[in-house]
Design a protein around this motif. Structure first.
Motif, PDB file in Angstrom:
ATOM      1  N   LEU A   1       0.828  -1.209   0.000  1.00  0.00           N
ATOM      2  CA  LEU A   1       0.000   0.000   0.000  1.00  0.00           C
ATOM      3  C   LEU A   1       0.859   1.254   0.000  1.00  0.00           C
ATOM      4  N   ARG A   2       1.922   1.184   0.765  1.00  0.00           N
ATOM      5  CA  ARG A   2       2.827   2.324   0.835  1.00  0.00           C
ATOM      6  C   ARG A   2       3.396   2.641  -0.557  1.00  0.00           C
ATOM      7  N   PHE A   3       3.727   1.578  -1.260  1.00  0.00           N
ATOM      8  CA  PHE A   3       4.225   1.726  -2.625  1.00  0.00           C
ATOM      9  C   PHE A   3       3.160   2.388  -3.526  1.00  0.00           C
ATOM     10  N   LEU A   4       1.916   1.984  -3.353  1.00  0.00           N
ATOM     11  CA  LEU A   4       0.839   2.564  -4.159  1.00  0.00           C
ATOM     12  C   LEU A   4       0.598   4.039  -3.822  1.00  0.00           C
ATOM     13  N   VAL A   5       0.734   4.356  -2.547  1.00  0.00           N
ATOM     14  CA  VAL A   5       0.580   5.759  -2.144  1.00  0.00           C
ATOM     15  C   VAL A   5       1.661   6.600  -2.811  1.00  0.00           C
ATOM     16  N   LYS A   6       2.877   6.110  -2.757  1.00  0.00           N
ATOM     17  CA  LYS A   6       4.007   6.818  -3.364  1.00  0.00           C
ATOM     18  C   LYS A   6       3.765   7.022  -4.861  1.00  0.00           C
ATOM     19  N   LYS A   7       3.283   5.948  -5.478  1.00  0.00           N
ATOM     20  CA  LYS A   7       3.134   5.980  -6.925  1.00  0.00           C
ATOM     21  C   LYS A   7       2.019   6.930  -7.372  1.00  0.00           C
ATOM     22  N   TYR A   8       0.888   6.849  -6.690  1.00  0.00           N
ATOM     23  CA  TYR A   8      -0.279   7.598  -7.185  1.00  0.00           C
ATOM     24  C   TYR A   8      -0.624   8.851  -6.396  1.00  0.00           C
ATOM     25  N   SER A   9      -0.194   8.921  -5.153  1.00  0.00           N
ATOM     26  CA  SER A   9      -0.705  10.014  -4.314  1.00  0.00           C
ATOM     27  C   SER A   9       0.391  10.781  -3.598  1.00  0.00           C
ATOM     28  N   ASP A  10       1.596  10.692  -4.122  1.00  0.00           N
ATOM     29  CA  ASP A  10       2.726  11.305  -3.445  1.00  0.00           C
ATOM     30  C   ASP A  10       2.543  12.809  -3.237  1.00  0.00           C
ATOM     31  N   PHE A  11       1.914  13.460  -4.207  1.00  0.00           N
ATOM     32  CA  PHE A  11       1.817  14.925  -4.162  1.00  0.00           C
ATOM     33  C   PHE A  11       0.673  15.432  -3.298  1.00  0.00           C
ATOM     34  N   ILE A  12      -0.155  14.514  -2.785  1.00  0.00           N
ATOM     35  CA  ILE A  12      -1.257  14.948  -1.909  1.00  0.00           C
ATOM     36  C   ILE A  12      -0.659  15.791  -0.787  1.00  0.00           C
ATOM     37  N   ARG A  13      -1.250  16.957  -0.550  1.00  0.00           N
ATOM     38  CA  ARG A  13      -0.595  17.916   0.333  1.00  0.00           C
ATOM     39  C   ARG A  13      -0.798  17.651   1.819  1.00  0.00           C
ATOM     40  N   TYR A  14      -1.680  16.730   2.130  1.00  0.00           N
ATOM     41  CA  TYR A  14      -1.855  16.372   3.543  1.00  0.00           C
ATOM     42  C   TYR A  14      -1.037  15.118   3.829  1.00  0.00           C
ATOM     43  N   PRO A  15      -0.542  15.010   5.034  1.00  0.00           N
ATOM     44  CA  PRO A  15       0.223  13.799   5.345  1.00  0.00           C
ATOM     45  C   PRO A  15      -0.654  12.549   5.265  1.00  0.00           C
ATOM     46  N   ILE A  16      -0.138  11.549   4.599  1.00  0.00           N
ATOM     47  CA  ILE A  16      -0.813  10.251   4.575  1.00  0.00           C
ATOM     48  C   ILE A  16       0.005   9.345   5.485  1.00  0.00           C
ATOM     49  N   GLU A  17      -0.583   8.939   6.568  1.00  0.00           N
ATOM     50  CA  GLU A  17       0.174   8.204   7.576  1.00  0.00           C
ATOM     51  C   GLU A  17      -0.142   6.719   7.538  1.00  0.00           C
ATOM     52  N   MET A  18       0.908   5.923   7.781  1.00  0.00           N
ATOM     53  CA  MET A  18       0.735   4.476   7.833  1.00  0.00           C
ATOM     54  C   MET A  18       1.619   3.909   8.932  1.00  0.00           C
ATOM     55  N   TRP A  19       1.239   2.775   9.446  1.00  0.00           N
ATOM     56  CA  TRP A  19       2.071   2.074  10.431  1.00  0.00           C
ATOM     57  C   TRP A  19       3.112   1.280   9.672  1.00  0.00           C
ATOM     58  N   ILE A  20       4.375   1.723   9.852  1.00  0.00           N
ATOM     59  CA  ILE A  20       5.447   1.090   9.089  1.00  0.00           C
ATOM     60  C   ILE A  20       6.416   0.370  10.030  1.00  0.00           C
ATOM     61  N   ASP A  21       6.758  -0.839   9.630  1.00  0.00           N
ATOM     62  CA  ASP A  21       7.724  -1.604  10.432  1.00  0.00           C
ATOM     63  C   ASP A  21       9.139  -1.110  10.171  1.00  0.00           C
ATOM     64  N   SER A  22       9.902  -0.988  11.234  1.00  0.00           N
ATOM     65  CA  SER A  22      11.325  -0.707  11.019  1.00  0.00           C
ATOM     66  C   SER A  22      12.107  -1.408  12.130  1.00  0.00           C
TER      67      SER A  22
END
Ligand code: ADP
Ligand code: MG
Length: 623
Positions: A188-209
């Motif tokens: 999903l994160r990849f899809l956000v980057k691909k299609y919605s990167d320029f959205i001006r509001y932060p799109i937040e996700m729970w990411i493992d690190s």
């Protein structure tokens, strides 16, 4: 609670969604994110004028639950009340664009979903049921909308804050499609980057690190991260943007299924500083001339959305332009009403207009083929712009306008026409008609072309009205070859015609009497070659304008019609002989007049009578 049925159109769309195995199903996320972003924009705008509405920090949260097989998209935007849930999610928002492609085959269905964007319903490409929990700002109550595609239901619900939570129940894997991937945060994160990167509001996700400890061991931690860069495409460095990025942004924003003809990405610094990314569409939107057409310019201030359809920042004659203007200096706290009067807006408009104009000029000069494509789509708009306000903007636009002409049957600018004018030619000749073919067949054309003059073809209904307003170009008057006196003849030729007219004076008077009110005058003319007669108008309203006004239900306005007769035509000579023998010429005169009407593209008063007369004559000739 009973399920309600979807409207027919929506049902059809939902069916498409359910069976969309051949389409790019990934785009559902982009659609839902952009709806969330729109909802945040709306809340922000309302907060500018309504002190009861707060707007602190817009956010979009995307979460997944592998066990429950759900994706949730949460926003703290404007939200929807009960009626809005019903109206917005029970029907298709952009039904117009759907209707536009009526006869759908499987392939163009894929086109619609993939490129047009079908908004909210695209959720059903990946989910078999969808839940929307929403609370409208300034509203205490919240509602839950639910659908499993067979219908939908709305019920009361609880929600602490305004905004919307959308939950998708993701489909089970099938042979063709692995839906499981949509439950994977990395995917999903990849899809956000691909299609919605320029959205001006932060799109937040729970990411493992992984947190690395001093002893070298690592520990997996899950953190809330903003996954989009939030840099809108127009704010990016030109070098970093690929042509496809530009095109994708345009096609997504404007639901156009074809690439733009041209993009204009530029930055202005100085008194009015701004960045703009503008597009010229490659074809005219199907609803361009309807009230549904929305001006496609969005106004931002430092990356923050201010308004859609920003009419204040571009002239109406460039209303085909789409894109964004992002100003550096507009004050954000002023309401949109005040914005309209701001002198900053005027400066912005001037600058945007100037840029569009220079781009078009450049295209005209260096990319002629593209320019002609543009002109096919939007040329009429420029002509209306020229005509509007009694020609107030003609100086801005006149050199961007083209007409087809008899020179090569191609587009020509007025400048090009003038450069080809013959030495003795004083006026710019044109002929108005329905099509180039029809104009070429006009009896009046022959002589003018024989004399080597170029004629502009006025096939657009606005053309002749336009020239009646602007009157001249480069000090040369526009002159219809179907109107008034053409003045093509030499002194000798004129004297010759006068002589002939004098000789046939009585006959002409008689013809006039026969035709009575049908024409305002009858005269001999040197305008004709092959044909015996033609109809012209005086210097006022032309016959073509009369037709156009009639289409606009202005029946009363009529051109003064003059029947011109070719004195050198055998038919005229024969008529003269007949008259001298004191025979009745009224039937023949009426037939001639009817012919003239037909050639001018006008309706016969009595077509049946005309047909009878012609039949009689044919019989005589054959027998
Ligand atoms: P569009 O976005 O082009 O209007 P959609 O089908 O994507 O069409 O959405 C339909 C409508 O539903 C939107 O116009 C909006 O009014 C409403 N809507 C959808 N998602 C949201 C949301 N997250 N918050 C508020 N309203 C929404
Ligand atoms: Mg949408």
């Amino acid at each position: 609670m009973a399920m309600k049925e979807f409207k027919t159109e929506s049902k059809r769309l939902l069916d498409m969604m359910a069976n969309s195995v051949y389409t790019n199903t990934d785009i559902f996320l982009r659609e839902l994110i952009s709806n969330a972003s729109d909802a945040l924009d709306k809340r922000h705008i309302l907060s500018l004028t309504d002190s009861e509405i707060s707007f602190e920090e817009g956010k979009i949260l995307i979460e997944t639950d592998k066990n429950a097989r759900t994706i949730t998209i949460t926003d703290n935007g404007v939200g929807m009340d009960k009626k809005e849930l019903e109206d917005n999610l029970g029907t298709i928002a952009r039904s117009g664009s759907f209707e536009f492609k009526k006869d759908l085959d499987a392939k163009s269905e894929a086109d619609i979903i993939g490129q047009f964007g079908v908004g909210f319903y695209s959720a059903f490409m990946v989910a078999d049921s969808v839940e929307v929990l929403s609370r409208r700002v300034k509203d205490e109550k919240a509602y839950r909308w639910f659908s499993d595609m067979n219908g939908y239901e709305i019920s009361s619900a609880k929600k602490d804050e305004p905004g919307t939570i959308i939950t998708l129940h993701i489909k089970k894997n099938t042979k063709e499609k692995k839906y499981d991937k949509y439950l994977d945060n990395n995917e999903l994160r990849f899809l956000v980057k691909k299609y919605s990167d320029f959205i001006r509001y932060p799109i937040e996700m729970w990411i493992d690190s992984y947190d690395y400890k001093e002893d070298g061991k690592s520990e997996k931690v899950t953190k809330l991260e903003t996954v989009n860069s939030m840099v809108p495409i127009w704010k990016k460095n030109k070098k970093e943007i690929k042509e496809d990025d530009y095109n994708d942004f345009y096609m997504q924003e404007y639901y156009d299924y074809s690439k733009p003809l041209k993009k204009i990405h530029y930055k202005v610094e100085g008194n009015t500083s701004y960045t703009a990314l503008l597009y010229i569409p490659s074809q005219r939107p199907f609803n361009y001339y309807t009230n549904d057409y929305k001006l496609g310019l969005k106004l931002y201030s430092r990356g923050v959305f201010i308004k859609d359809e920003a009419k204040e920042i571009v002239s109406d004659y460039f209303r085909f332009i789409r894109g964004v203007v992002d100003s550096d200096d507009l004050s954000l706290n002023i309401s949109r009403e005040i914005l309209q009067q701001d002198h900053q807006m005027n400066a912005l408009k001037k600058s945007v207009d100037k840029k569009i104009k220079s781009t078009l000029e450049n295209m005209l000069e260096k990319e002629r083929e593209d320019y002609e494509k543009f002109f096919d789509a939007f040329g009429s708009q420029l002509k209306y712009g020229c005509y509007d306000g009694f020609g107030a903007n003609k100086d801005v636009l006149i050199d961007l306008i083209m007409f087809k002409s008899s020179f090569e049957d191609k587009y020509t600018t007025l400048k090009e026409y003038v450069s080809r004018m013959k030495e003795d030619q004083k006026e710019i000749y044109y002929a108005a008609g329905e099509s180039i073919e029809k104009i070429r067949q006009l009896p009046q054309m022959e002589k003018v072309l024989d004399k080597g003059y170029e004629v502009l073809y006025f096939t657009d209904s606005v053309d002749e009205f336009l020239t009646s307003i602007i009157m001249e170009y480069d000090s040369k008057q526009f002159k219809s070859i179907l109107k008034g006196d053409l003045d093509l003849d030499s002194k000798e030729e004129k004297e010759e015609l006068e002589k002939k007219s004098e000789e046939s004076k009585d006959l002409i008077t008689k013809i006039k009497e026969i035709l009575k009110d049908k024409v305002s005058d009858v005269r001999l003319s040197s305008r004709l070659k092959t044909y015996p007669v033609c109809l012209v108008s005086d210097d006022n309203l032309s016959i073509e304008m009369e037709k156009i006004l009639k289409q606009m239900n202005q029946e009363g306005v009529k051109a003064n019609k003059i029947m011109e007769i070719n004195p050198d035509h055998e038919l005229f000579k024969a008529l003269k002989d007949l008259d001298e023998k004191n025979e009745d010429i009224s039937e023949y005169t009426e037939l001639l007049y009817d012919q003239a009407l037909l050639m001018a593209g006008l309706e016969l008063e009595d077509p049946a009578k005309y047909a009878l007369k012609v039949s009689e004559l044919m019989l005589k000739a054959i027998k």
